[in-house]
Each structure stands twice: as C-alpha cells, then as structure tokens.
Design an enzyme around this catalytic site. Structure first.
Site, PDB file in Angstrom:
ATOM      1  N   LEU A   1       6.292  41.530 -24.707  1.00 28.88           N
ATOM      2  CA  LEU A   1       5.874  40.268 -24.087  1.00 28.88           C
ATOM      3  C   LEU A   1       4.567  39.714 -24.646  1.00 28.88           C
ATOM      4  O   LEU A   1       3.755  39.151 -23.908  1.00 28.88           O
ATOM      5  CB  LEU A   1       5.744  40.456 -22.571  1.00 28.88           C
ATOM      6  CG  LEU A   1       6.976  40.074 -21.770  1.00 28.88           C
ATOM      7  CD1 LEU A   1       6.746  40.333 -20.288  1.00 28.88           C
ATOM      8  CD2 LEU A   1       7.329  38.601 -21.969  1.00 28.88           C
TER       9      LEU A   1
ATOM     10  N   CYS B   1      10.385  42.995 -16.178  1.00 32.01           N
ATOM     11  CA  CYS B   1       9.172  43.786 -16.377  1.00 32.01           C
ATOM     12  C   CYS B   1       9.034  44.807 -15.261  1.00 32.01           C
ATOM     13  O   CYS B   1       9.493  44.595 -14.146  1.00 32.01           O
ATOM     14  CB  CYS B   1       7.938  42.904 -16.357  1.00 32.01           C
ATOM     15  SG  CYS B   1       8.071  41.519 -17.448  1.00 32.01           S
TER      16      CYS B   1
ATOM     17  N   LYS C   1      16.752  35.305 -14.380  1.00 33.07           N
ATOM     18  CA  LYS C   1      17.371  36.086 -15.455  1.00 33.07           C
ATOM     19  C   LYS C   1      17.543  37.521 -14.986  1.00 33.07           C
ATOM     20  O   LYS C   1      16.576  38.212 -14.670  1.00 33.07           O
ATOM     21  CB  LYS C   1      16.504  36.028 -16.705  1.00 33.07           C
ATOM     22  CG  LYS C   1      17.183  36.677 -17.908  1.00 33.07           C
ATOM     23  CD  LYS C   1      16.524  36.246 -19.192  1.00 33.07           C
ATOM     24  CE  LYS C   1      17.206  36.841 -20.406  1.00 33.07           C
ATOM     25  NZ  LYS C   1      16.508  36.450 -21.635  1.00 33.07           N
TER      26      LYS C   1
ATOM     27  N   GLY D   1      20.421  34.301 -28.672  1.00 30.51           N
ATOM     28  CA  GLY D   1      19.185  35.033 -28.935  1.00 30.51           C
ATOM     29  C   GLY D   1      19.115  35.576 -30.344  1.00 30.51           C
ATOM     30  O   GLY D   1      18.752  34.876 -31.294  1.00 30.51           O
TER      31      GLY D   1
HETATM   32  C1  LIG Z   1      12.793  39.910 -30.055  1.00 31.80           C
HETATM   33  C2  LIG Z   1      13.262  39.569 -28.678  1.00 31.80           C
HETATM   34  C3  LIG Z   1      12.353  39.145 -27.718  1.00 31.80           C
HETATM   35  C4  LIG Z   1      12.759  38.827 -26.433  1.00 31.80           C
HETATM   36  N1  LIG Z   1      11.838  38.381 -25.506  1.00 31.80           N
HETATM   37  C5  LIG Z   1      12.264  37.998 -24.273  1.00 31.80           C
HETATM   38  C6  LIG Z   1      11.358  37.447 -23.329  1.00 31.80           C
HETATM   39  O1  LIG Z   1      10.178  37.261 -23.610  1.00 31.80           O
HETATM   40  N2  LIG Z   1      11.841  37.106 -22.098  1.00 31.80           N
HETATM   41  C7  LIG Z   1      13.162  37.279 -21.767  1.00 31.80           C
HETATM   42  O2  LIG Z   1      13.550  36.956 -20.643  1.00 31.80           O
HETATM   43  N3  LIG Z   1      14.046  37.775 -22.652  1.00 31.80           N
HETATM   44  C8  LIG Z   1      13.634  38.136 -23.895  1.00 31.80           C
HETATM   45  N4  LIG Z   1      14.554  38.640 -24.806  1.00 31.80           N
HETATM   46  C9  LIG Z   1      15.968  38.762 -24.421  1.00 31.80           C
HETATM   47  C10 LIG Z   1      16.813  37.592 -24.924  1.00 31.80           C
HETATM   48  O3  LIG Z   1      16.380  36.386 -24.357  1.00 31.80           O
HETATM   49  C11 LIG Z   1      18.299  37.813 -24.588  1.00 31.80           C
HETATM   50  O4  LIG Z   1      18.446  37.921 -23.180  1.00 31.80           O
HETATM   51  C12 LIG Z   1      18.838  39.070 -25.218  1.00 31.80           C
HETATM   52  O5  LIG Z   1      18.316  39.225 -26.509  1.00 31.80           O
HETATM   53  C13 LIG Z   1      20.370  39.091 -25.286  1.00 31.80           C
HETATM   54  O6  LIG Z   1      20.892  38.030 -26.017  1.00 31.80           O
HETATM   55  P1  LIG Z   1      21.249  38.130 -27.598  1.00 31.80           P
HETATM   56  O7  LIG Z   1      22.167  39.299 -27.751  1.00 31.80           O
HETATM   57  O8  LIG Z   1      21.858  36.814 -27.938  1.00 31.80           O
HETATM   58  O9  LIG Z   1      19.968  38.363 -28.307  1.00 31.80           O
HETATM   59  C14 LIG Z   1      14.127  38.959 -26.090  1.00 31.80           C
HETATM   60  C15 LIG Z   1      15.049  39.388 -27.059  1.00 31.80           C
HETATM   61  C16 LIG Z   1      14.641  39.696 -28.339  1.00 31.80           C
HETATM   62  C17 LIG Z   1      15.653  40.150 -29.348  1.00 31.80           C
END
Ligand SMILES: Cc1cc2nc3c(=O)[nH]c(=O)nc-3n(C[C@H](O)[C@H](O)[C@H](O)COP(=O)(O)O)c2cc1C
Ligand SMILES: Cc1cc2nc3c(=O)[nH]c(=O)nc-3n(C[C@H](O)[C@H](O)[C@H](O)COP(=O)(O)OP(=O)(O)OC[C@H]3O[C@@H](n4cnc5c(N)ncnc54)[C@H](O)[C@@H]3O)c2cc1C
Ligand SMILES: Cc1cc2nc3c(=O)[nH]c(=O)nc-3n(C[C@H](O)[C@H](O)[C@H](O)COP(=O)(O)OP(=O)(O)OC[C@H]3O[C@@H](n4cnc5c(N)ncnc54)[C@H](O)[C@@H]3O)c2cc1C
Ligand SMILES: Cc1cc2nc3c(=O)[nH]c(=O)nc-3n(C[C@H](O)[C@H](O)[C@H](O)COP(=O)(O)O)c2cc1C
Ligand code: FES
Ligand code: FES
Lengths: 301, 251, 301, 251
Positions: A71, A127, A162, A261
C-alpha cells in the site's frame, strides 16, 4: 446495444470496464486509455503516507503473480492536494480506493474526500485490523457492515465495498456490505500466497503476497456467481480478466461491472482492449442491453 | 502506449549463456537513448505472464541490439528466437541518461552489465573522454570487447581469476581512475554487490548505477519496483531510473 | 542424508513423497512408479458406489485445471473385495482416502477398512454435509473435530485429515483435527472454481469445479506455512507440486510429507521425479536429516 | 510409463485449419495399432498444462502421422512445429480396435475424423472388404482422399453443400450401405452429433465410435473422461475406448 453505460447510485459510467486499484496508479500514466474506460479506481489511499514494503515486491508463477507492494501511497493530504487536481482533469470517472488500519480511518478518508471531484469510493477492507490481532476487516461481516455504514453516512456518492475471499465466504460479507448501505461490492481482492527462495526464506520483501492474474479467474468467477445470487446490489467482478471473453464471463456470472488489474501490467492498453473485446462479443450475441448478459449463467430459458 | 512488433534479424550465443539479439524497428531505433530499456513479452499467451526488461545495448541505423543472460524461463524463450520471429516490445521505457559534455566519464560493467554501457559509450565519446572497465569471473565472460575497442576508447579489464587483465573486482580499476574534484562521472551496470562496492569506494565523483531489479509493469503503474531511498521510502526506479545516483539509494 | 523415511504414528514411509488422492487411481496403473514413492493415497472411497458427475469433468486454465469428477468410485464393498487385494500386493504404503456425506460415514469406512492391509486413512472432509445445508464438513471446526475423534476411535493406524481452505482458515480446522486425535493434516484440497461456456453456462458437467495445479501453489504454500506454525502434528503439503523444488518449498514451509496430484496427469512418473529432484536438492544443501529442511522458513539462524 | 521424445519430420496445413504432421519414432511406429491415441505436450512448461490427445492417423516404416485441427491454444502450438523440433509424447494409449477378418467394414469419417480411419483402413483391407465414407461441410474440408484412394477401396463422399459427392450428412451413405444380418461392422469418427446420428440410424450392424471428448490424463488415473453408459454410470473411455460400441453409451 445502443447504450453501454452503467449506473451506480445515479453516477453514470460510460461502459462497465474499470481499471482495478493498485494496477493503474491514478490513471495519469496512460490518459488515452483511462479516457476509454468506464472509470478508474485509484491506488489505495491511507490517512498517513506509506512507504510500502521492501523489495522484491513481485513474484511470478504459472498463470499469475504475487505482489507485496504494501500500500505504498502519498497519504490523504498529498493525494488530495497534489494528485487529485490532475486526476480530476482526466475526464474519466475516478473511484478512490481507500484503506485503513482502524475502522475509523475509512469514514475519515471518505468524509475528507467527499468534497473533491471524485465519482465515488471503494473501501479496501483487506488490510489487517491493527487493533484486533491482525485479521483483515473484510474477514468479519460485522466489521464490514459497521465500516460500510459509517462511510455511507459521510457521502452521497457511490460506496463500493471491495471484498476479500481469504478464508471468508464473500457471500456473508457482501450481505453485510449491502446491509451497511453499500452501492456495490467488488469481488474479489487478491488471494493470500507465499513464495520461497532456494534457501527456504520468503522471496517477497513483505513476506506474504497477494495472488492475481489469470490463475485467479476460476476462483473469482465462482465467488462472483455466488455473491451475485445472494445480494441485490450490483457486483463488480475482478480477478484475472485479460480479454473481452473473460469480462463476458464475469458479466454472465452476474457482475454489472468489471475491473482489470494485472493485465495492465503486461499491456498498458489491456483494459481498453477488454472493453473493445467485450463490446464486440455482446454485439455478436445480439444483446440489446446489459440485462441480456448480466446473470445469464443462472437464468432459466 | 501500445506494444510494438519487430522482426528478429539475428540471435546468437556470444559468450557462455549470453545472447546477442538484433531486431529491426526504425521508430525505436530513432527513439532509444542510453539508459532506456525495453520490456519484452517472452512468448504469446499468459505464461510466462510478465514482460522481461532488457536494456538497449546498441543501435545501428534501423536496428537495435539486446545482449542478455538467460537465467530463467522468460529469457530462455527469448534466447530461442530465430531470424524472422517477432518480438513484442513495450518501450522505450525509463528515463534516459542526461548526456554530459566535456567530462571524463568512467564506465564500469560487470558481466552482462557491459551491455547498456555500449550505447552509452557510443553517444558519449565524441564530446567526452570515456574510459571503460569491464569485469567478469573469467576471460570468457568478458563481452562486447571488440565493440568497445572499435570505439577507440581506453578499455580496461578485470577478472576474478586473473585470466584477463587485473585480477580482482572491476571496481578496483574504477577507484584507481577516480580523481576527486575533476568533475568525473561514473556509470556502472552489474550485480547489486558491484554497485554497492562502487557506492562505498568511489569518493569525489558522481556515480550512477543501472539497476536491474524486479519490476512489474516497467511503466510506472504498479509500484512493484522499489529501491530503498536514502533517508526512507522507495524509488520507483522504472520511472526515476533505471539509472539512479548511487548516493541516493540504500545499498 | 542416510535415512529418507518419515513416520506417522509409527508407520514408516520410505520417503516423504505421496501420490495425491484422485490423481493416481489406486496406484495400480503405474506400479513401478508407485513402488518408488513414500506411499499412495487412493481415490476417495464412499460407502455407496458413486457414478460421479456428467462430463465434461475437466477444464484447463493458465497454470491449472478445474475438475468435477464428483467422487466416482466403486464404493466400500467393491473397493474392499475387488480393488484392495490388488492394491495390497503393490508393496507400497497405501492410504485410503475416505469421503462421506454424513458424519457417520467416515468412521464407518475407517472401521470397516481397519481390518484390511492398508497403511492408514485420509479423511476427505470436502464433500457437502448433506444433512446440513451443503456446507462442507471441512468448513466447520466442530464437525472436523467430531469426525476425526470418531474415526480415531475406530483405528490405531494413522488418521490424516485433509483440510479445505475454501472460505475457511485451515488453521482453525487443523487445530480441530489435532484436538480430535489426527496424526497429520493434509493441506490443502482443491479451491472452488467456475468456468463458463461461450453461452454463459457452466462448462463443467458438475457445474463448479476444484482448482489444482501450479496456479494453486502460492496459496497452498501460504496455508502450509500457517498451519505448520499452529499445530504440533505433521503437515502433509499439497497443491501444485510439479518438481523437486516445489516439494522442497513445502518442506521448508513446514510440511513433513508432500502429495503430488495434477502433475501425474501430465507425466505419469511425475511423483517419482519429484522425489528424485527433492533428494538431489537436499543432498546439494547438505541436509543430514529432514529436520534440517522441514520448517526452515520460520527458523531463526 | 515415461514420455517419449521424437523429432518432427514434416508439418503442413493440408486443408483449411487442418495440419498433417509426420514424426519419427521406430518404437511407437511398431507399437501403434488402429484406435491407439497419443497424448502430446503442446509445449514445455506449465502452460498449456495438459497434454492433447491425437489419434495415430498413419504409420509408414519408422514414421507416424498425425492429422489434426487446431481449435485452441495447445494444438496451435503443435501446428507451429517445424522439422527438427521435438515432440513430447505419451503413448500408445487406449485400447486398439480388435481387427476383424472376412467382414464388410464401413468406415465413416466426419471432417478431421477421417484421420484415425486411415490406419484402420490400411490394416483392415487385406482381410476384409472395406468401404470408406468421408463427409465435410464442403469439398475443401474433405481430407486424406488421395491416401484412401491409394488403398484401392470403395470411397464415397458427402458434403453439406453438395460441392462434392452426396449432398447431405455422410451418415446417409453409411445407412444406405448397411445390410442387416450380414455381419457388417461400422467404425465412425467425427463430431458427437454424427456419432449420435449413426447410433440412431444404423440397425443391424455393429457400430463403433472413436470418441474425442475431454480427457485429463489419458492413462486411466484421473476419471476425468466420462461417457454416459447405457443403463447408468460412465465409461472411462481413455481406458475402455477411445473406440466404444455406440449401443453401449448414451448419446
Ligand atoms: C501490484 C498490485 C497492487 C494492488 N494494490 C491494490 C490496492 O492498493 N488496493 C486494492 O484494493 N487492491 C489492490 N490490488 C488488487 C487488484 O485491484 C485486484 O483486485 C487483483 O489484482 C485481482 O485482479 P487481477 O487478477 O485482474 O489483477 C493490487 C493488485 C496488484 C497486482
Ligand atoms: C531496467 C532493466 C534492464 C535490464 N537489462 C538487462 C540486459 O540488458 N541484459 C540482461 O542480461 N539482463 C538485463 N536485466 C535483467 C533481466 O531483466 C532479467 O535477467 C530477466 O528479467 C530474467 O528473466 P527470466 O525469465 O530469465 O527469469 P525468471 O526467473 O523466469 O523471471 C521471473 C521474474 O523475475 C524477473 N527477474 C528475474 N531476475 C531479474 C533481474 N535480475 N532483474 C529484473 N527482473 C528480474 C523477471 O523479469 C520475471 O518477472 C535488466 C533488468 C532491468 C530491470
Ligand atoms: C482419443 C482422442 C483422439 C483424438 N484425435 C484427434 C485427431 O486425430 N485429430 C484431431 O484434430 N483431433 C483429435 N482429437 C481432438 C483433440 O484432442 C482436440 O481438438 C484438442 O485436444 C484441442 O486442444 P486445443 O489446445 O486446440 O484446445 P483448447 O481449447 O486449448 O483445449 C483445452 C483443453 O480441452 C481439451 N479439448 C478441447 N477440445 C477437445 C476435444 N474435441 N477432444 C478432447 N479434448 C479436447 C484439450 O485437450 C485441453 O485439455 C482427439 C481427442 C481424443 C480424446
Ligand atoms: C481429477 C482430480 C480428482 C481428485 N479427487 C480427489 C479425491 O477423490 N479425494 C481428495 O481428497 N482429493 C481429490 N483431489 C484433490 C487432490 O488430491 C489434491 O488435493 C489437489 O489436486 C491439489 O494438488 P495438486 O495441485 O498437486 O493437484 C482430486 C484432484 C484432481 C485433480
Ligand atoms: S515496475 Fe511497475 S511501477 Fe515500476
Ligand atoms: S482421462 Fe484420466 S481417466 Fe481417462
């Protein structure tokens, strides 16, 4: 389909494809792509600035990645004063992802940002709850309801919750979010994961990581299917969406919107391509409105 | 930013486990500056998922050169590419080196770290005095020696086993050539330990390192690249680097 | 390392690599491979024969598969009378995986098979508890403890409890299994997943499936790391093990044994290769006993 | 059972979207019988994860032939193989056809389903009377026609659009040639709908189908292959098949 837009609490998103939090910074790096999306969800913002975890922060495995960014973010004040003005000029719907380590931090963030030009909020409940032994807020339906209700009281804009599926049935927490007044739930955040070095020590600087990418898709889709059947508010599908077909699957399973993502890490225009692909598939299916697609997995015909 | 397609022109193993790949892309050839890197998709499909960052080693008219080790699955796939195959490239990425003028510039390459220094040397040599120091474990690991020689620069070698040039770390040669107060610049690329060694031992010259650590996107959107900054926090070195002042990071 | 064997309740396994349930039938198809393993876990056996789910029963995604076999098996009687004699002649430790749809079925299976030449039992608690709305036994620590205790009372051979991590913290259920008298826990079974056809309908004949394969490894490893730190009984690591390095990772994270599943579908000798690879890695590390490896992720040195 | 390595000898697109691949493996060439299939790894590494089952289409001395459509990722990789590349093969798998003698055997191939019938025809023709019926949507989809002709058999064609031979389903030709009570055998390979059509319409001959449905292992250990059996339960057709009597399964 004539009208591709989707509404959450009256706010209109031009199409159902959003960039997911943490994988699109603040939407500023590739503005032309941001402009083609339904909206963007910002990197998670906390009250205080956070430096994040030491490196390495990313690990690759077959079909996915683990991340332990921790974060990293500029904190509420600098986000509001330095980042938001630029973000507001994007001409795209911007949902601010807010994260806290105590229940009160969520409504504080929402309250203070409610005066700003943002489209809405996404509460990231993944978190650890520092005051309570470290289980995530999102693992406890009572806390989810409480935090949602308090955020709800601070804004009239869309509040999205979320959800995490880590050792928690997202149906229970989705119902709690709905009871707390959420306008939608995002299903799902990353799944816990661990990777080791050859010496047996954790590979990631943050020790554990969060799984994302195509390897997560079947699980995420399963969660969306269940949650969409259990709540009345819209579901935002997320997890492993790489192309239009993936997005279509999430809509079929009941999602009203989707987030992209990890795909954006590989192709900066991935989310825009997801939208183009989805639109083409829906046209080929002869869909006349999203209602023809959304939830068709469970529809009798 | 869209990914680009470009045909491979040549690909060969030039030293044990090190490949040299030429490809053609007029636009990239024009745009790439020393310090830029490219992020390459190792193959189509979702596995390996992430792109692999590689520095631009050289540019010749419409062609660009990559020189790389193949420690893992992704680079192994790149090593298998044959002429005519297509590369899937994102770039140029990173912040290029701001080229100095009328300075003495010391370049220090450890192993395959010599690669990005070649283009840098080429672009520096007309308006600066450039000395190059290349190190490796043994003579056979010294790469691009002919290419550097053709630039008519001072080139020094070091090997751990003494099989070619100085016996010992290549950083010894750099340290010996630093003259404090003369406005010298040092650019180094190689293992983290080498950069840390330089950061400790180079006094009185501005020293920069090419960092080759883990990345996610390479484009600044994921915060997965993190070098600890002196005084706290992290540098997102895919944006602020990959060439970073050694005295700004904690090594 | 001079002695590669591992013991569970006094029963000696020649090495720590087992074939996982459902991916090695009864060990009879490739006997030479079975003989090189520490042991084999049989396909899940239920009291009544089960025909299993209609096809398709398998779906491939990046890094893994979903299966919905639906516990096809000959049932207790035919297993005992027709399969076991052949299995007993294998010369390999055979753990019988037993599954039930009511709590009483587990101890019945264990009790009736306790007279047979089997090395031990693995309780597969992932089936829906028919009498209780369909949540799996393995999702409820109280049921886990109860079922384990009843099985324990019926045999003096090793009783292993195979945990699910579906919406359940396996630490809680592992503790319950330990309290119920289990000799080990297997961590983990497959994770829920859904795949859809182009028409939005479930792809698998059984609708939902279970995720396995390399895509599952980071999550499985995370679970093993946590469970091993929380219980005193041995952990059997399972999920995405394809080679010796994967097995080493699970041992480092605290597993005393490992199971190889999906890999055997791709290479019939995968489990034997996992053992060869693991042995070589441990030799290169200079390990003198399993204690040098097992749990080193959390060891201070 | 260990997987085998074998070099590709030739690979070419022989009809739109259909590839013919020859590879060399003396052991397999000797062992493979009509009805056997091979399970091929589409590429190294964990993605695509599963092997792809393909029937042996033909055998010539030390060489074997595969003829396949490429509907997805795995077969697309197989289609890209060039001479000299290595195949990773598990096989022979399945239960070969028990070859009859002195019978009239009707072979029915829909589309790429013609492939496994070629080897079957070759092994049947000396001691039986063999008639082959091949169907496709249009003439360009009819494959292996030259190969079947060279066997000097009766060959009939059917196309949906009438561009070659009978206009209509290939099963029409089979049905027309069935003479109940004469001990005829029918072997068919093609889409499930074609097999179902045969099962319904062929009366008075023993009809078998080559089933090409989803599998996991292909070796009998995973129970992921399942054809509904008449009267309940499922046939693990990677073991009991892939050639199964049509009146034993529910189509
Ligand atoms: C590098 C990275 C950083 C992320 N940071 C956050 C975040 O700050 N807050 C959040 O709610 N989800 C965060 N996620 C989760 C993504 O928003 C998403 O829920 C998750 O990656 C699943 O989707 P995807 O498979 O399309 O990546 C992060 C994911 C990645 C890969
Ligand atoms: C800006 C930059 C420029 C680089 N330039 C060169 C170059 O010119 N020549 C060269 O030989 N190498 C260079 N590297 C290192 C190169 O990127 C890695 O060797 C390569 O990514 C390893 O991939 P793999 O598939 O072989 O390994 P795998 O182990 O399969 O990789 C798994 C993941 O880790 C990443 N990774 C592994 N090692 C490294 C590393 N040392 N640095 C960054 N990421 C890593 C991969 O990118 C991938 O995401 C550079 C790295 C960076 C960041
Ligand atoms: C015994 C047997 C023999 C076969 N012989 C031939 C042949 O000679 N020529 C030919 O063209 N095809 C044949 N097939 C079908 C062939 O296996 C599939 O077309 C192929 O597996 C598709 O893989 P893909 O990577 O293109 O598709 P993908 O969609 O990427 O495959 C995903 C998964 O589904 C499986 N799958 C998809 N379609 C099929 C299918 N129709 N049958 C079985 N599995 C499938 C794949 O094997 C893989 O596991 C045979 C199938 C079987 C079971
Ligand atoms: C086809 C298939 C069938 C399975 N059947 C069973 C079963 O009957 N009982 C059981 O406890 N686990 C069963 N499993 C789960 C495996 O034993 C194992 O826990 C899981 O696949 C994860 O390991 P892997 O990634 O190595 O496959 C099955 C898995 C697969 C792929
Ligand atoms: S690698 Fe994504 S921000 Fe640097
Ligand atoms: S495919 Fe595994 S048993 Fe038939």
């Amino acid at each position: 389909m004539k009208n591709h837009s989707v509404r959450l609490r009256g706010v209109e998103f031009a199409n159902p494809v959003l960039a997911a939090s943490g994988t699109w910074e603040f939407g500023l790096r590739f503005k032309a792509v941001s402009a083609r999306l339904g909206g963007v969800v910002t990197k998670g913002i906390t009250v205080e600035p956070r430096a994040g975890n030491p490196g390495p922060r990313i690990f690759e495995f077959p079909g996915g990645i683990l991340n332990s960014v921790g974060l990293e973010n500029p904190g509420l004040e600098r986000f509001r004063d330095e980042v938001l003005p630029e973000v507001a000029a994007l001409g795209t719907r911007v949902i601010v992802n807010v994260a806290g380590f105590e229940p009160g931090e969520f409504d504080r963030l929402v309250g203070e940002l409610d005066r700003e030009p943002v489209a809405g909020f996404e509460l990231n409940l993944s978190c650890p709850n520092v005051g309570h032994g470290g289980a995530a807020f999102g693992q406890d339906p009572k806390l989810v309801e409480d935090i949602t209700r308090r955020a709800r009281a601070r804004t009239d804009r869309p509040v999205v919750v979320k959800l995490t599926a880590n050792f928690t049935d997202p149906v229970a927490t989705a119902r709690a979010a709905e009871a707390g007044g959420a306008d939608a739930v995002t299903v799902i955040n990353t799944l816990f994961g661990l990777a080791l070095n050859a010496n047996g020590r954790p590979f990631l600087g943050g020790r554990n990581g969060g799984m994302s990418g195509p390897a997560l898709k079947p699980f995420a889709l399963y969660c969306v299917d269940r949650v969409a059947a259990a709540v009345g508010i819209p579901v935002i599908g997320c997890g492993g969406i790489m192309d239009g077909r993936d997005a279509l699957d999430f809509l079929s399973a009941g999602a009203a919107l989707v987030q992209v993502g990890t795909a954006s890490l590989v192709e900066p225009d991935a989310a825009a391509r997801v939208w183009t692909g989805l639109r083409r598939l829906c046209r080929d299916l002869g869909a006349e409105s999203w209602a023809d697609i959304v939830g068709r997995t469970r529809r009798e015909d | 930013m869209k990914s680009l397609r470009a045909p491979v022109v040549a690909n060969a193993e030039v030293a044990p486990g090190i490949w040299s790949l030429w490809f053609e892309h007029p636009g990239l050839a024009r745009a790439c500056r020393p310090g830029h890197f490219l992020n390459l998709k190792p193959g189509p499909g979702p596995d390996p998922l992430l792109r692999r960052p590689l520095s631009v080693c050289d540019v010749e008219r419409d062609r660009l050169r990559l020189v790389f080790r193949a420690p893992g699955r992704g680079t192994a796939l790149l090593a298998q590419l044959r002429p005519g195959d297509e590369l899937d490239i994102l770039g140029p990425l990173g912040r290029p080196v701001r080229l100095p003028k009328r300075r003495t510039v010391l370049l220090c390459g450890g192993g395959v770290g010599a690669a990005p220094l070649l283009l840098l040397a080429r672009r520096l040599r007309d308006e600066n005095r450039v000395k190059v120091f290349l190190g490796a474990r043994a003579a056979e690991g010294l790469i691009l020696t002919r290419e550097f020689s053709r630039l008519r620069l001072e080139v020094g070698f070091a090997t751990d086993d003494g099989s070619h040039g100085h016996r010992g770390p290549v950083t010894d040669l750099v340290v010996k050539n630093v003259h404090p107060g003369t406005g010298q610049l040092v650019y180094a690329c190689g293992p983290l330990a080498m950069l840390a060694d330089l950061a400790r031992r180079v006094k009185g010259a501005e020293a920069w390192g090419f960092f080759e650590e883990r990345m996610g996107c390479g484009t600044g959107i994921c915060y997965c690249c993190a070098l600890p900054r002196k005084g706290g926090g992290y540098t997102r070195f895919c944006q602020e680097g990959p060439v970073v002042r050694l005295d700004e990071v904690e090594l």
